[in-house]
Design an enzyme around this catalytic site. Sequence first.
Site, PDB file in Angstrom:
ATOM      1  N   CYS A  43       0.829  -1.213   0.000  1.00  0.00           N
ATOM      2  CA  CYS A  43       0.000   0.000   0.000  1.00  0.00           C
ATOM      3  C   CYS A  43       0.859   1.257   0.000  1.00  0.00           C
ATOM      4  O   CYS A  43       0.654   2.160  -0.814  1.00  0.00           O
ATOM      5  CB  CYS A  43      -0.935  -0.004   1.199  1.00  0.00           C
ATOM      6  SG  CYS A  43      -1.899   1.505   1.319  1.00  0.00           S
ATOM      7  N   CYS A  48      -1.457   1.666  -3.102  1.00  0.00           N
ATOM      8  CA  CYS A  48      -2.466   2.725  -2.910  1.00  0.00           C
ATOM      9  C   CYS A  48      -1.885   4.135  -2.876  1.00  0.00           C
ATOM     10  O   CYS A  48      -2.388   5.026  -3.568  1.00  0.00           O
ATOM     11  CB  CYS A  48      -3.214   2.524  -1.598  1.00  0.00           C
ATOM     12  SG  CYS A  48      -3.429   0.831  -1.090  1.00  0.00           S
ATOM     13  N   LYS A  51       0.127   5.293  -6.081  1.00  0.00           N
ATOM     14  CA  LYS A  51      -0.881   5.280  -7.162  1.00  0.00           C
ATOM     15  C   LYS A  51      -1.778   6.509  -7.074  1.00  0.00           C
ATOM     16  O   LYS A  51      -2.013   7.196  -8.057  1.00  0.00           O
ATOM     17  CB  LYS A  51      -1.682   3.971  -7.066  1.00  0.00           C
ATOM     18  CG  LYS A  51      -2.780   3.746  -8.063  1.00  0.00           C
ATOM     19  CD  LYS A  51      -4.140   4.301  -7.705  1.00  0.00           C
ATOM     20  CE  LYS A  51      -4.652   4.029  -6.339  1.00  0.00           C
ATOM     21  NZ  LYS A  51      -5.161   2.711  -6.079  1.00  0.00           N
ATOM     22  N   TYR A 177      -9.315  -3.518 -10.835  1.00  0.00           N
ATOM     23  CA  TYR A 177      -8.853  -2.286 -10.175  1.00  0.00           C
ATOM     24  C   TYR A 177      -7.571  -1.737 -10.810  1.00  0.00           C
ATOM     25  O   TYR A 177      -7.490  -0.585 -11.197  1.00  0.00           O
ATOM     26  CB  TYR A 177      -8.495  -2.577  -8.716  1.00  0.00           C
ATOM     27  CG  TYR A 177      -9.623  -2.742  -7.747  1.00  0.00           C
ATOM     28  CD1 TYR A 177     -10.020  -1.688  -6.940  1.00  0.00           C
ATOM     29  CD2 TYR A 177     -10.254  -3.966  -7.576  1.00  0.00           C
ATOM     30  CE1 TYR A 177     -11.012  -1.836  -5.989  1.00  0.00           C
ATOM     31  CE2 TYR A 177     -11.253  -4.130  -6.631  1.00  0.00           C
ATOM     32  CZ  TYR A 177     -11.629  -3.058  -5.838  1.00  0.00           C
ATOM     33  OH  TYR A 177     -12.604  -3.227  -4.907  1.00  0.00           O
ATOM     34  N   GLU A 181      -7.182   1.625 -13.073  1.00  0.00           N
ATOM     35  CA  GLU A 181      -6.556   2.793 -12.448  1.00  0.00           C
ATOM     36  C   GLU A 181      -5.332   3.247 -13.241  1.00  0.00           C
ATOM     37  O   GLU A 181      -5.160   4.443 -13.510  1.00  0.00           O
ATOM     38  CB  GLU A 181      -6.171   2.466 -11.007  1.00  0.00           C
ATOM     39  CG  GLU A 181      -7.397   2.292 -10.122  1.00  0.00           C
ATOM     40  CD  GLU A 181      -7.088   2.009  -8.671  1.00  0.00           C
ATOM     41  OE1 GLU A 181      -7.981   2.202  -7.840  1.00  0.00           O
ATOM     42  OE2 GLU A 181      -5.969   1.573  -8.348  1.00  0.00           O
ATOM     43  N   HIS A 435     -26.028  22.116  -0.321  1.00  0.00           N
ATOM     44  CA  HIS A 435     -26.261  22.637  -1.659  1.00  0.00           C
ATOM     45  C   HIS A 435     -25.254  23.725  -2.025  1.00  0.00           C
ATOM     46  O   HIS A 435     -24.940  24.548  -1.173  1.00  0.00           O
ATOM     47  CB  HIS A 435     -27.686  23.208  -1.715  1.00  0.00           C
ATOM     48  CG  HIS A 435     -28.113  23.573  -3.094  1.00  0.00           C
ATOM     49  ND1 HIS A 435     -28.341  22.632  -4.079  1.00  0.00           N
ATOM     50  CD2 HIS A 435     -28.331  24.785  -3.662  1.00  0.00           C
ATOM     51  CE1 HIS A 435     -28.687  23.255  -5.191  1.00  0.00           C
ATOM     52  NE2 HIS A 435     -28.692  24.551  -4.961  1.00  0.00           N
ATOM     53  N   GLU A 440     -25.432  15.715  -2.616  1.00  0.00           N
ATOM     54  CA  GLU A 440     -26.795  15.901  -2.109  1.00  0.00           C
ATOM     55  C   GLU A 440     -27.801  15.027  -2.864  1.00  0.00           C
ATOM     56  O   GLU A 440     -28.891  14.740  -2.374  1.00  0.00           O
ATOM     57  CB  GLU A 440     -27.212  17.371  -2.158  1.00  0.00           C
ATOM     58  CG  GLU A 440     -27.371  17.931  -3.543  1.00  0.00           C
ATOM     59  CD  GLU A 440     -27.761  19.419  -3.539  1.00  0.00           C
ATOM     60  OE1 GLU A 440     -28.647  19.798  -2.775  1.00  0.00           O
ATOM     61  OE2 GLU A 440     -27.150  20.194  -4.312  1.00  0.00           O
TER      62      GLU A 440
HETATM   63  P1  NDP Z   1      -8.573  -7.880 -10.127  1.00  0.00           P
HETATM   64  O1  NDP Z   1      -8.923  -9.217  -9.624  1.00  0.00           O
HETATM   65  O2  NDP Z   1      -9.355  -6.696  -9.663  1.00  0.00           O
HETATM   66  O3  NDP Z   1      -8.645  -7.882 -11.710  1.00  0.00           O
HETATM   67  C1  NDP Z   1      -7.898  -8.780 -12.474  1.00  0.00           C
HETATM   68  C2  NDP Z   1      -8.273  -8.565 -13.916  1.00  0.00           C
HETATM   69  O4  NDP Z   1      -7.376  -9.298 -14.737  1.00  0.00           O
HETATM   70  C3  NDP Z   1      -9.664  -9.041 -14.254  1.00  0.00           C
HETATM   71  O5  NDP Z   1     -10.251  -8.123 -15.128  1.00  0.00           O
HETATM   72  C4  NDP Z   1      -9.413 -10.379 -14.920  1.00  0.00           C
HETATM   73  O6  NDP Z   1     -10.378 -10.723 -15.872  1.00  0.00           O
HETATM   74  C5  NDP Z   1      -8.116 -10.114 -15.623  1.00  0.00           C
HETATM   75  N1  NDP Z   1      -7.356 -11.323 -15.899  1.00  0.00           N
HETATM   76  C6  NDP Z   1      -7.053 -12.326 -15.046  1.00  0.00           C
HETATM   77  N2  NDP Z   1      -6.302 -13.258 -15.659  1.00  0.00           N
HETATM   78  C7  NDP Z   1      -6.120 -12.833 -16.928  1.00  0.00           C
HETATM   79  C8  NDP Z   1      -5.452 -13.355 -18.050  1.00  0.00           C
HETATM   80  N3  NDP Z   1      -4.817 -14.513 -17.990  1.00  0.00           N
HETATM   81  N4  NDP Z   1      -5.473 -12.641 -19.204  1.00  0.00           N
HETATM   82  C9  NDP Z   1      -6.131 -11.471 -19.257  1.00  0.00           C
HETATM   83  N5  NDP Z   1      -6.785 -10.932 -18.237  1.00  0.00           N
HETATM   84  C10 NDP Z   1      -6.797 -11.597 -17.081  1.00  0.00           C
HETATM   85  O7  NDP Z   1      -7.028  -7.730  -9.832  1.00  0.00           O
HETATM   86  P2  NDP Z   1      -6.064  -6.494  -9.779  1.00  0.00           P
HETATM   87  O8  NDP Z   1      -4.743  -7.042 -10.137  1.00  0.00           O
HETATM   88  O9  NDP Z   1      -6.594  -5.349 -10.545  1.00  0.00           O
HETATM   89  O10 NDP Z   1      -6.098  -6.103  -8.232  1.00  0.00           O
HETATM   90  C11 NDP Z   1      -5.883  -7.081  -7.219  1.00  0.00           C
HETATM   91  C12 NDP Z   1      -6.595  -6.707  -5.972  1.00  0.00           C
HETATM   92  O11 NDP Z   1      -5.936  -5.617  -5.353  1.00  0.00           O
HETATM   93  C13 NDP Z   1      -8.031  -6.221  -6.179  1.00  0.00           C
HETATM   94  O12 NDP Z   1      -8.936  -7.263  -6.217  1.00  0.00           O
HETATM   95  C14 NDP Z   1      -8.237  -5.313  -5.004  1.00  0.00           C
HETATM   96  O13 NDP Z   1      -8.703  -6.075  -3.918  1.00  0.00           O
HETATM   97  C15 NDP Z   1      -6.857  -4.775  -4.708  1.00  0.00           C
HETATM   98  N6  NDP Z   1      -6.704  -3.394  -5.211  1.00  0.00           N
HETATM   99  C16 NDP Z   1      -7.499  -2.411  -4.709  1.00  0.00           C
HETATM  100  C17 NDP Z   1      -7.404  -1.118  -5.159  1.00  0.00           C
HETATM  101  C18 NDP Z   1      -8.290  -0.072  -4.586  1.00  0.00           C
HETATM  102  O14 NDP Z   1      -8.817  -0.287  -3.510  1.00  0.00           O
HETATM  103  N7  NDP Z   1      -8.529   1.027  -5.267  1.00  0.00           N
HETATM  104  C19 NDP Z   1      -6.443  -0.743  -6.181  1.00  0.00           C
HETATM  105  C20 NDP Z   1      -5.660  -1.855  -6.665  1.00  0.00           C
HETATM  106  C21 NDP Z   1      -5.791  -3.115  -6.186  1.00  0.00           C
HETATM  107  P3  NDP Z   1     -11.770 -11.468 -15.504  1.00  0.00           P
HETATM  108  O15 NDP Z   1     -12.669 -10.416 -14.953  1.00  0.00           O
HETATM  109  O16 NDP Z   1     -12.219 -11.995 -16.813  1.00  0.00           O
HETATM  110  O17 NDP Z   1     -11.414 -12.542 -14.522  1.00  0.00           O
END
Ligand code: NDP
Length: 458
Positions: A43, A48, A51, A177, A181, A435, A440
């Site tokens: 983080c 976080c 980022k 995510y 982002e 407002h 709101e």
């Molecule tokens: P996520 O699980 O959110 O997303 C992973 C993405 O990668 C999905 O869209 C998935 O597709 C895709 N994917 C997985 N495998 C493949 C593949 N082989 N080829 C192509 N695409 C693929 O993971 P992140 O890495 O974005 O983040 C991990 C975690 O970290 C999050 O779940 C969250 O909990 C945390 N995080 C939180 C943030 C915040 O609070 N703002 C910011 C960043 C991270 P599909 O949907 O089809 O499975």
Amino acid sequence: MAEYDYDLFVIGAGSGGVRASRMSASFGARVGIAEEYRFGGTCVIRGCVPKKLMVYASHFAEEFEDAGGFGWTVGESSFSWPALIAAKDKEIDRLEGIYHNILGNAGVEMHKGRATIVDAHTLDVAGKTVTADTILVATGGKPTLPDVPGIEHAITSNEIFHLPDLPKRAAVVGGGYIAIEFAGILNGLGAETTLFYRGEQILRGFDDDVRNHLAKEVVKKGLNLRTGTNVTSIEKTATGLTLTLTDGTTTEVDAVLYGTGRHANVDGLGLEAVGVERNAWGGVVVDEFSQTTVPNIYAIGDVTNRVELTPVALMEGMALARTLYAGEPTSPDHKDVPHAVFSQPSCAIVGMTEAEALAHYGELDLYKSTFRALKHTLSGNDEQTFMKLIVDQASQKVVGVHMVGADAAEIIQGVAIAVKMGATKQQFDATLGIHPTSAEEFVTMRDKWTPPQAEAAE
Ligand code: NDP
């Protein structure tokens, strides 16, 4: 307990590990902690915090443009990636120092280096043997990369923070995510950015209205969104990286960032040898008190694959310290965890999606609003804000609140208190708005949403 060097030894000084160790020490435990990389964890060091700083940086181009509508003439502007990275690094160094001090002041003994579990009460910490009554695994997660030819040319959310230059042409793979982002950051900073997502719509698991609204908005901001498309190979050439796509076409970029999920950081930790069970995704299996299948070994944070968010790891760390050293068995509460995606525009949510609420409650009242924020009546920016309330029809409790728009996370943080308290729609209605704000709208939505076909039938 005196037979061991420590009452508690924590592996990993990220959000969860630091919170658990300093709170345990404050309750009187003798605590040691080991960190192999930098104090602060994902983080603070490469997640976080940096980022979000980059998200701020990437908003300025749009702000400069919006300013014109308010009578400003903004002079020629330029952006320096190295200047941003240096400023960000300075702040991260400062925060790491604070983490050090917090632990030191709490009386936690810090060990720099890798810790591995030798047996249920023994660890190897950078070549030194250390014993502990209780061991806490708080090693977090790390990026998962798919097995694609040329994947070694890709970067992840670890490397993006240290790129020497802003890529001119960037590809981002994934629809969660991290992908969304960073696609927003790169696009906002001026890189020609394409997001490749294998599924039909980004942010799988989020409310469909949020997904559809955000997808429209990011495209308006210039992001090239290619859903239903994945990268099948990456080839390094003299001029960049050639990506081959699932439709057989190719595209050339300067950098490709993978945001394709994260997995538990447990390789070589020694968990298997002592019998700590893991789930199908590699996460450490724990009970409601964060206890693993080995009674004196606990795990918290991303390594457990519960809800992978910093505030959740903090809560789990606090609950564990109370359970173990304050005589107050406390299990973390994972219900109604508010969360945000710092996309552009941002999204924030507390409670259930419509699909989840429908499955759980049956009958729902829905309230939806899409509008242009006041600021954009003059800025000329065509960004649309979206808000949605999901209400359980029987109890009239608000069970889901969703927003896509400026400051969504700041707004939803407040609304989350009401949802956590079980507020009803009538209580939302009885709350006066501030407002003029976008927020709101959450207390002034009066007309239930009806599906278009139902309207036509009336
Ligand atoms: P996520 O699980 O959110 O997303 C992973 C993405 O990668 C999905 O869209 C998935 O597709 C895709 N994917 C997985 N495998 C493949 C593949 N082989 N080829 C192509 N695409 C693929 O993971 P992140 O890495 O974005 O983040 C991990 C975690 O970290 C999050 O779940 C969250 O909990 C945390 N995080 C939180 C943030 C915040 O609070 N703002 C910011 C960043 C991270 P599909 O949907 O089809 O499975």
